[in-house]
Design an enzyme around this catalytic site. Structure first.
Site, PDB file in Angstrom:
ATOM      1  N   SER A   1       0.832  -1.205   0.000  1.00 59.63           N
ATOM      2  CA  SER A   1       0.000   0.000   0.000  1.00 59.63           C
ATOM      3  C   SER A   1       0.862   1.248   0.000  1.00 59.63           C
ATOM      4  O   SER A   1       1.964   1.262   0.561  1.00 59.63           O
ATOM      5  CB  SER A   1      -0.857  -0.021   1.273  1.00 59.63           C
ATOM      6  OG  SER A   1      -1.428   1.240   1.494  1.00 59.63           O
TER       7      SER A   1
ATOM      8  N   TYR B   1      -1.279  -0.668  10.766  1.00 60.31           N
ATOM      9  CA  TYR B   1      -1.595  -1.304   9.478  1.00 60.31           C
ATOM     10  C   TYR B   1      -0.447  -1.096   8.490  1.00 60.31           C
ATOM     11  O   TYR B   1       0.048  -2.033   7.865  1.00 60.31           O
ATOM     12  CB  TYR B   1      -2.904  -0.724   8.923  1.00 60.31           C
ATOM     13  CG  TYR B   1      -3.124  -1.014   7.461  1.00 60.31           C
ATOM     14  CD1 TYR B   1      -3.405  -2.308   7.021  1.00 60.31           C
ATOM     15  CD2 TYR B   1      -3.036   0.006   6.495  1.00 60.31           C
ATOM     16  CE1 TYR B   1      -3.599  -2.574   5.664  1.00 60.31           C
ATOM     17  CE2 TYR B   1      -3.229  -0.255   5.146  1.00 60.31           C
ATOM     18  CZ  TYR B   1      -3.508  -1.550   4.735  1.00 60.31           C
ATOM     19  OH  TYR B   1      -3.687  -1.813   3.397  1.00 60.31           O
TER      20      TYR B   1
ATOM     21  N   LYS C   1       2.437  -3.758   6.592  1.00 63.74           N
ATOM     22  CA  LYS C   1       2.765  -3.832   5.161  1.00 63.74           C
ATOM     23  C   LYS C   1       4.272  -3.666   4.958  1.00 63.74           C
ATOM     24  O   LYS C   1       4.883  -4.379   4.174  1.00 63.74           O
ATOM     25  CB  LYS C   1       2.009  -2.751   4.373  1.00 63.74           C
ATOM     26  CG  LYS C   1       0.507  -2.981   4.307  1.00 63.74           C
ATOM     27  CD  LYS C   1       0.156  -4.198   3.468  1.00 63.74           C
ATOM     28  CE  LYS C   1      -1.328  -4.415   3.362  1.00 63.74           C
ATOM     29  NZ  LYS C   1      -1.692  -5.687   2.742  1.00 63.74           N
TER      30      LYS C   1
HETATM   31  P1  NAD Z   1     -11.043  -6.818   1.519  1.00 58.35           P
HETATM   32  O1  NAD Z   1     -11.192  -6.818   2.985  1.00 58.35           O
HETATM   33  O2  NAD Z   1     -12.232  -6.577   0.669  1.00 58.35           O
HETATM   34  O3  NAD Z   1     -10.388  -8.195   1.041  1.00 58.35           O
HETATM   35  C1  NAD Z   1      -9.470  -8.911   1.833  1.00 58.35           C
HETATM   36  C2  NAD Z   1      -9.884 -10.366   1.791  1.00 58.35           C
HETATM   37  O4  NAD Z   1      -8.975 -11.144   2.589  1.00 58.35           O
HETATM   38  C3  NAD Z   1     -11.274 -10.610   2.360  1.00 58.35           C
HETATM   39  O5  NAD Z   1     -11.993 -11.447   1.480  1.00 58.35           O
HETATM   40  C4  NAD Z   1     -11.018 -11.318   3.685  1.00 58.35           C
HETATM   41  O6  NAD Z   1     -12.062 -12.189   4.035  1.00 58.35           O
HETATM   42  C5  NAD Z   1      -9.708 -12.038   3.386  1.00 58.35           C
HETATM   43  N1  NAD Z   1      -8.879 -12.339   4.564  1.00 58.35           N
HETATM   44  C6  NAD Z   1      -8.467 -11.483   5.523  1.00 58.35           C
HETATM   45  N2  NAD Z   1      -7.709 -12.130   6.421  1.00 58.35           N
HETATM   46  C7  NAD Z   1      -7.631 -13.430   6.022  1.00 58.35           C
HETATM   47  C8  NAD Z   1      -6.986 -14.567   6.507  1.00 58.35           C
HETATM   48  N3  NAD Z   1      -6.296 -14.549   7.660  1.00 58.35           N
HETATM   49  N4  NAD Z   1      -7.092 -15.726   5.827  1.00 58.35           N
HETATM   50  C9  NAD Z   1      -7.815 -15.776   4.669  1.00 58.35           C
HETATM   51  N5  NAD Z   1      -8.452 -14.730   4.163  1.00 58.35           N
HETATM   52  C10 NAD Z   1      -8.370 -13.557   4.830  1.00 58.35           C
HETATM   53  O7  NAD Z   1      -9.890  -5.755   1.173  1.00 58.35           O
HETATM   54  P2  NAD Z   1      -9.379  -5.214  -0.238  1.00 58.35           P
HETATM   55  O8  NAD Z   1      -9.707  -3.771  -0.298  1.00 58.35           O
HETATM   56  O9  NAD Z   1      -9.818  -6.110  -1.311  1.00 58.35           O
HETATM   57  O10 NAD Z   1      -7.807  -5.320  -0.018  1.00 58.35           O
HETATM   58  C11 NAD Z   1      -7.059  -6.427  -0.476  1.00 58.35           C
HETATM   59  C12 NAD Z   1      -5.599  -6.210  -0.098  1.00 58.35           C
HETATM   60  O11 NAD Z   1      -5.143  -4.982  -0.667  1.00 58.35           O
HETATM   61  C13 NAD Z   1      -5.363  -6.113   1.407  1.00 58.35           C
HETATM   62  O12 NAD Z   1      -4.157  -6.785   1.711  1.00 58.35           O
HETATM   63  C14 NAD Z   1      -5.207  -4.626   1.630  1.00 58.35           C
HETATM   64  O13 NAD Z   1      -4.402  -4.349   2.751  1.00 58.35           O
HETATM   65  C15 NAD Z   1      -4.549  -4.171   0.336  1.00 58.35           C
HETATM   66  N6  NAD Z   1      -4.787  -2.754   0.028  1.00 58.35           N
HETATM   67  C16 NAD Z   1      -6.075  -2.287  -0.054  1.00 58.35           C
HETATM   68  C17 NAD Z   1      -6.288  -0.931  -0.323  1.00 58.35           C
HETATM   69  C18 NAD Z   1      -7.683  -0.374  -0.400  1.00 58.35           C
HETATM   70  O14 NAD Z   1      -7.835   0.854  -0.313  1.00 58.35           O
HETATM   71  N7  NAD Z   1      -8.721  -1.179  -0.569  1.00 58.35           N
HETATM   72  C19 NAD Z   1      -5.205  -0.060  -0.520  1.00 58.35           C
HETATM   73  C20 NAD Z   1      -3.922  -0.582  -0.439  1.00 58.35           C
HETATM   74  C21 NAD Z   1      -3.715  -1.937  -0.169  1.00 58.35           C
HETATM   75  N1  UFG Z   2     -12.586  11.331   3.414  1.00 55.16           N
HETATM   76  C1  UFG Z   2     -13.638  12.156   3.751  1.00 55.16           C
HETATM   77  N2  UFG Z   2     -14.749  11.587   4.268  1.00 55.16           N
HETATM   78  C2  UFG Z   2     -14.886  10.241   4.471  1.00 55.16           C
HETATM   79  C3  UFG Z   2     -13.801   9.408   4.129  1.00 55.16           C
HETATM   80  C4  UFG Z   2     -12.662   9.989   3.619  1.00 55.16           C
HETATM   81  O1  UFG Z   2     -13.556  13.362   3.593  1.00 55.16           O
HETATM   82  O2  UFG Z   2     -15.936   9.800   4.963  1.00 55.16           O
HETATM   83  C5  UFG Z   2     -11.390  11.923   2.794  1.00 55.16           C
HETATM   84  C6  UFG Z   2     -10.117  11.684   3.574  1.00 55.16           C
HETATM   85  O3  UFG Z   2      -9.938  12.658   4.568  1.00 55.16           O
HETATM   86  C7  UFG Z   2      -9.076  11.728   2.452  1.00 55.16           C
HETATM   87  C8  UFG Z   2      -9.815  11.170   1.235  1.00 55.16           C
HETATM   88  O4  UFG Z   2     -11.209  11.303   1.542  1.00 55.16           O
HETATM   89  O5  UFG Z   2      -8.735  13.071   2.183  1.00 55.16           O
HETATM   90  C9  UFG Z   2      -9.527   9.695   0.980  1.00 55.16           C
HETATM   91  O6  UFG Z   2      -9.774   8.946   2.171  1.00 55.16           O
HETATM   92  P1  UFG Z   2      -9.910   7.357   2.144  1.00 55.16           P
HETATM   93  O7  UFG Z   2     -10.205   6.915   3.541  1.00 55.16           O
HETATM   94  O8  UFG Z   2     -10.848   6.934   1.076  1.00 55.16           O
HETATM   95  O9  UFG Z   2      -8.457   6.868   1.665  1.00 55.16           O
HETATM   96  P2  UFG Z   2      -7.016   7.070   2.358  1.00 55.16           P
HETATM   97  O10 UFG Z   2      -6.143   7.740   1.341  1.00 55.16           O
HETATM   98  O11 UFG Z   2      -7.129   7.702   3.678  1.00 55.16           O
HETATM   99  O12 UFG Z   2      -6.541   5.563   2.592  1.00 55.16           O
HETATM  100  C10 UFG Z   2      -6.710   4.530   1.623  1.00 55.16           C
HETATM  101  C11 UFG Z   2      -6.820   3.187   2.344  1.00 55.16           C
HETATM  102  C12 UFG Z   2      -5.526   2.840   3.004  1.00 55.16           C
HETATM  103  C13 UFG Z   2      -4.440   2.878   1.991  1.00 55.16           C
HETATM  104  C14 UFG Z   2      -4.380   4.220   1.303  1.00 55.16           C
HETATM  105  C15 UFG Z   2      -3.344   4.248   0.224  1.00 55.16           C
HETATM  106  O13 UFG Z   2      -7.848   3.258   3.328  1.00 55.16           O
HETATM  107  O14 UFG Z   2      -5.602   1.557   3.539  1.00 55.16           O
HETATM  108  O15 UFG Z   2      -5.643   4.526   0.724  1.00 55.16           O
HETATM  109  O16 UFG Z   2      -3.552   3.199  -0.652  1.00 55.16           O
HETATM  110  F1  UFG Z   2      -3.257   2.646   2.591  1.00 55.16           F
END
Ligand code: NAD
Ligand code: UFG
Length: 341
Positions: free
Chosen positions: A124, A148, A152
């Site tokens: 991330s 978190y 990572k």
């Molecule tokens: P998500 O929660 O929708 O998907 C994660 C999946 O992993 C879920 O299906 C959950 O059930 C499964 N899981 C969690 N722990 C587990 C375990 N111990 N064993 C087996 N399955 C397990 O999240 P997502 O948004 O799809 O994110 C996927 C990956 O990408 C994560 O590693 C997250 O940290 C990373 N990531 C997400 C974002 C974002 O903004 N969504 C940004 C950067 C990185």
């Molecule tokens: N925001 C609002 N209102 C809300 C939610 C968010 O104003 O209800 C704003 C935040 O302050 C920020 C922007 O929208 O300025 C984006 O916020 P998000 O929570 O959607 O995303 P972040 O950039 O904070 O974080 C996300 C994931 C993290 C990841 C990161 C970079 O939640 O896990 O992107 O990939 F690490």
């Protein structure tokens, strides 16, 4: 090629599975469904035209991982399984280190035990912490500011040590920026449990009438309109990036790249784009800054273009259109009564 996708039932994982299957790969989803729905797997099958194999398992179960890798003759793993709530990682860090770090340790042990050498890992942009400069390049200092993010970074470091010790390993670390949108079919998308933390699913729930307004955290940032700026990328572009990473691992053993668009979008810009996509007014309320948020974050995408031959092709309009298609066809997400019909 058979590929294990841990976390394949989740938001990003489900889109990765669809793209892998479209490209002709067989997949094995390994997921414990702690943050996802079984219906997502059915929907992946509908889009791909064939039902994926699913193993209901926890990545901390090394034995089950190893037997699955061996039984299905997997040749690569895409590892998305993990917990991702920043706030929860602050209140319950043990759960995060256990699930994310210990879970990944079990996975790499199982891969070693079964002779699987190829791994793509979901990291991330949060590993960078507060930007020292923009756009963020991969050699930017790493200083995550919450547990978190530290899980990572620890995993990245662990994978780096492993790669250095074993020349047969091929590892791609993908640093995602802000995934948004949904599959263009509207069949799969983001369905967070409880109140969404992220802005895009929150906006979608306001538009569908599940929440009265979007709270915008901060209007006094040093950005063009005072609201936070992020690099939103379409989840299908992100999914395709995983395919390109798998291909690139044929040419290069170690990869560490950003996946973003390189474009910054403010919260107010996003509200306007979403409002245009859904044809509704989105009420907003301003509130103080959210703790831990930075003013701006967006990626340098040069390395992804150079190493993976990948760049995002879908714009903000497409992200909003597809997020709205998903939300309006599934007002209650996968829990919608219409989901199982
Ligand atoms: P998500 O929660 O929708 O998907 C994660 C999946 O992993 C879920 O299906 C959950 O059930 C499964 N899981 C969690 N722990 C587990 C375990 N111990 N064993 C087996 N399955 C397990 O999240 P997502 O948004 O799809 O994110 C996927 C990956 O990408 C994560 O590693 C997250 O940290 C990373 N990531 C997400 C974002 C974002 O903004 N969504 C940004 C950067 C990185
Ligand atoms: N925001 C609002 N209102 C809300 C939610 C968010 O104003 O209800 C704003 C935040 O302050 C920020 C922007 O929208 O300025 C984006 O916020 P998000 O929570 O959607 O995303 P972040 O950039 O904070 O974080 C996300 C994931 C993290 C990841 C990161 C970079 O939640 O896990 O992107 O990939 F690490």
């Amino acid at each position: 090629m058979t590929i294990m996708v841990t976390g394949g039932a989740g938001y990003i994982g489900s889109h990765v599975c669809v793209e892998l299957m479209r490209a002709g790969h067989s997949i094995v989803i390994f997921d414990n469904f702690c943050n996802s729905h079984r219906e997502a797997v059915n929907r992946i099958g509908v889009i791909a035209g064939v039902s994926p194999t699913v193993i209901d398992g926890d990545v901390r179960d090394r034995g089950l991982l190893a037997s699955t890798l061996a039984n299905y003759r997997c040749s690569a793993v895409i590892h998305l399984a993990g917990l991702k709530s920043i706030a929860e990682s602050v209140s319950d860090p043990i759960r995060y280190y256990d699930n994310n770090v210990y879970g990944t340790l079990g996975l790499v042990q199982a891969m070693r035990d079964t002779g699987v050498h190829k791994l793509v890992f979901s990291s991330s942009a949060t590993v960078y912490g507060a930007p020292v400069y923009l756009p963020l390049r991969e050699d930017h200092p790493l200083a995550p500011c919450n547990p978190y993010g530290r899980t990572k970074l620890m995993i990245e470091q662990m994978l780096g040590d492993l790669a250095a010790s074993d020349g047969s390993l091929k590892i791609a670390i993908l640093r995602y920026f802000n995934p948004a949108g949904a599959h263009e079919s509207g069949l799969i998308g983001e369905d967070p449990r409880g109140t969404p933390n992220n802005v895009m699913p929150f906006l979608a729930q306001v538009a569908i009438g599940r929440r009265p307004h979007l709270t915008i955290f901060g209007k006094d940032y040093d950005t063009p309109d005072g609201t936070g700026v992020r690099d939103y990328l379409h989840v299908t572009d992100l999914a395709v990036g995983h395919l390109r990473a798998l291909d690139a691992l044929e040419r290069q053993d170690r990869i560490k790249v950003n996946l973003g668009t390189g474009r910054g979008t403010s919260v107010l810009d996003l509200v306007e784009a979403f409002s245009a996509a859904c044809g509704k007014h989105i009420p907003v309320v301003f509130a103080p800054r959210r703790e831990g948020d930075v003013a701006s974050s967006y990626a340098s995408c040069d390395l992804a273009q150079q190493i993976l031959g990948w760049r995002a092709t879908r714009d903000l309009k497409a992200m909003c259109r597809d997020a709205w298609k998903w939300q309006s066809s599934n007002p209650q997400g996968y829990g919608d009564p219409r989901s199982s019909s």
